[in-house]
Design a protein around this motif. Sequence first.
Motif, PDB file in Angstrom:
ATOM      1  N   UNK A 112       0.821  -1.221   0.000  1.00  0.00           N
ATOM      2  CA  UNK A 112       0.000   0.000   0.000  1.00  0.00           C
ATOM      3  C   UNK A 112       0.856   1.272   0.000  1.00  0.00           C
ATOM      4  N   UNK A 113       1.888   1.263  -0.823  1.00  0.00           N
ATOM      5  CA  UNK A 113       2.792   2.409  -0.938  1.00  0.00           C
ATOM      6  C   UNK A 113       2.912   2.866  -2.399  1.00  0.00           C
ATOM      7  N   UNK A 114       2.633   1.968  -3.340  1.00  0.00           N
ATOM      8  CA  UNK A 114       2.827   2.285  -4.759  1.00  0.00           C
ATOM      9  C   UNK A 114       2.121   3.589  -5.160  1.00  0.00           C
ATOM     10  N   UNK A 115       0.961   3.840  -4.551  1.00  0.00           N
ATOM     11  CA  UNK A 115       0.174   5.027  -4.929  1.00  0.00           C
ATOM     12  C   UNK A 115       0.887   6.344  -4.594  1.00  0.00           C
ATOM     13  N   UNK A 116       1.958   6.268  -3.797  1.00  0.00           N
ATOM     14  CA  UNK A 116       2.698   7.497  -3.442  1.00  0.00           C
ATOM     15  C   UNK A 116       3.601   7.976  -4.577  1.00  0.00           C
ATOM     16  N   UNK A 117       3.784   7.162  -5.611  1.00  0.00           N
ATOM     17  CA  UNK A 117       4.718   7.508  -6.692  1.00  0.00           C
ATOM     18  C   UNK A 117       3.944   7.786  -7.970  1.00  0.00           C
ATOM     19  N   UNK A 118       4.180   8.944  -8.568  1.00  0.00           N
ATOM     20  CA  UNK A 118       3.472   9.243  -9.813  1.00  0.00           C
ATOM     21  C   UNK A 118       4.209   8.595 -10.987  1.00  0.00           C
ATOM     22  N   UNK A 119       3.604   8.709 -12.174  1.00  0.00           N
ATOM     23  CA  UNK A 119       4.127   8.001 -13.346  1.00  0.00           C
ATOM     24  C   UNK A 119       5.556   8.444 -13.674  1.00  0.00           C
ATOM     25  N   UNK A 120       5.892   9.695 -13.367  1.00  0.00           N
ATOM     26  CA  UNK A 120       7.257  10.170 -13.656  1.00  0.00           C
ATOM     27  C   UNK A 120       8.271   9.612 -12.669  1.00  0.00           C
ATOM     28  N   UNK A 121       7.829   9.417 -11.430  1.00  0.00           N
ATOM     29  CA  UNK A 121       8.759   8.922 -10.388  1.00  0.00           C
ATOM     30  C   UNK A 121       8.953   7.415 -10.452  1.00  0.00           C
ATOM     31  N   UNK A 122       7.962   6.690 -11.014  1.00  0.00           N
ATOM     32  CA  UNK A 122       8.022   5.221 -10.913  1.00  0.00           C
ATOM     33  C   UNK A 122       9.238   4.588 -11.590  1.00  0.00           C
ATOM     34  N   UNK A 123       9.659   5.020 -12.799  1.00  0.00           N
ATOM     35  CA  UNK A 123      10.858   4.383 -13.369  1.00  0.00           C
ATOM     36  C   UNK A 123      12.057   4.470 -12.425  1.00  0.00           C
ATOM     37  N   UNK A 124      12.197   5.615 -11.743  1.00  0.00           N
ATOM     38  CA  UNK A 124      13.292   5.778 -10.771  1.00  0.00           C
ATOM     39  C   UNK A 124      13.085   4.832  -9.574  1.00  0.00           C
ATOM     40  N   UNK A 125      11.816   4.679  -9.165  1.00  0.00           N
ATOM     41  CA  UNK A 125      11.518   3.742  -8.069  1.00  0.00           C
ATOM     42  C   UNK A 125      11.963   2.326  -8.454  1.00  0.00           C
ATOM     43  N   UNK A 126      11.567   1.861  -9.654  1.00  0.00           N
ATOM     44  CA  UNK A 126      11.909   0.479 -10.056  1.00  0.00           C
ATOM     45  C   UNK A 126      13.429   0.326 -10.176  1.00  0.00           C
TER      46      UNK A 126
END
Length: 238
Positions: A112-126
């Motif tokens: 229940x944390x994925x929703x904290x990252x927007x589409x621009x931030x997610x590639x950096x998250x992965x």
Amino acid sequence: MDDDNYSLAVPFYDLWHEDGHVPMIREVLPPLLKGVRRSVMEIGAGTGLITRVILEETPAEVYAVEPSFGMRSVLVNRLAEDPDALSRVTVLPCGALEAEADEPVEAIVMISVLQSFDAEQRPELWRTLRRQLEPGGLLLFNWRERTNPEPGELEVVGSYRVGRHIYEVAGQVLAVAGESVKARYVYRVKQCGMVMSEDEVVSVGHWPAGERLFAELEAAGFARDAAPDGMQAWRVLK
Ligand SMILES: C[S@@+](CC[C@H](N)C(=O)[O-])C[C@H]1O[C@@H](n2cnc3c(N)ncnc32)[C@H](O)[C@@H]1O
């Protein structure tokens, strides 16, 4: 964390989420952690409800990443009740993008944390999570395909008795733009129907569709593994 929206929710967090995603995670997470023995990084450990599941289901050392001061305070106090937990959990007071384990970990759990990252931030998250995992390492998170909600009125979504008081959570969708949902939450403590305290949080959550999410993970070097409904399991390609 500059914008610690979670702090206002802390007194309500366990009451509301024990009534939400946590019981389901307690059922589906343990089989996915089978075989994990050495190390787990937990992203967004919150008040430690899922940390406790990881500690019970594995003998692993845990890096618990939690940027919110309020949530982290409950987490550390929960650990303090259990000497085994205190010896195995290192709490990292930062966000996922800044988290560094001392050695690559066997598994990452992100509930229940994925929703904290927007589409621009997610590639950096992965990319960041991939770097934290050893080759073949496992990434576990909860996700469901969902239809966008409609903006609506404020509604009570949870109400819990604490002694003579009622702790009430109300929520409202304010706006929807693509995968992003702006919502308002009102946290009230009531006595005999009278409001004794009231705090309001407006936040934006991001709920990617499967097609996009899976493409992002594949592009970041993950391969999909089997997982029950509501969960995702991905492994770093060796
Ligand atoms: C809905 S709570 C989930 C907590 C816990 N995983 C659980 O299931 O009970 C989301 C948590 O993610 C944390 N969080 C928000 N942004 C984050 C970020 N960039 N990196 C890591 N954690 C973050 C919040 O502080 C909060 O504790």
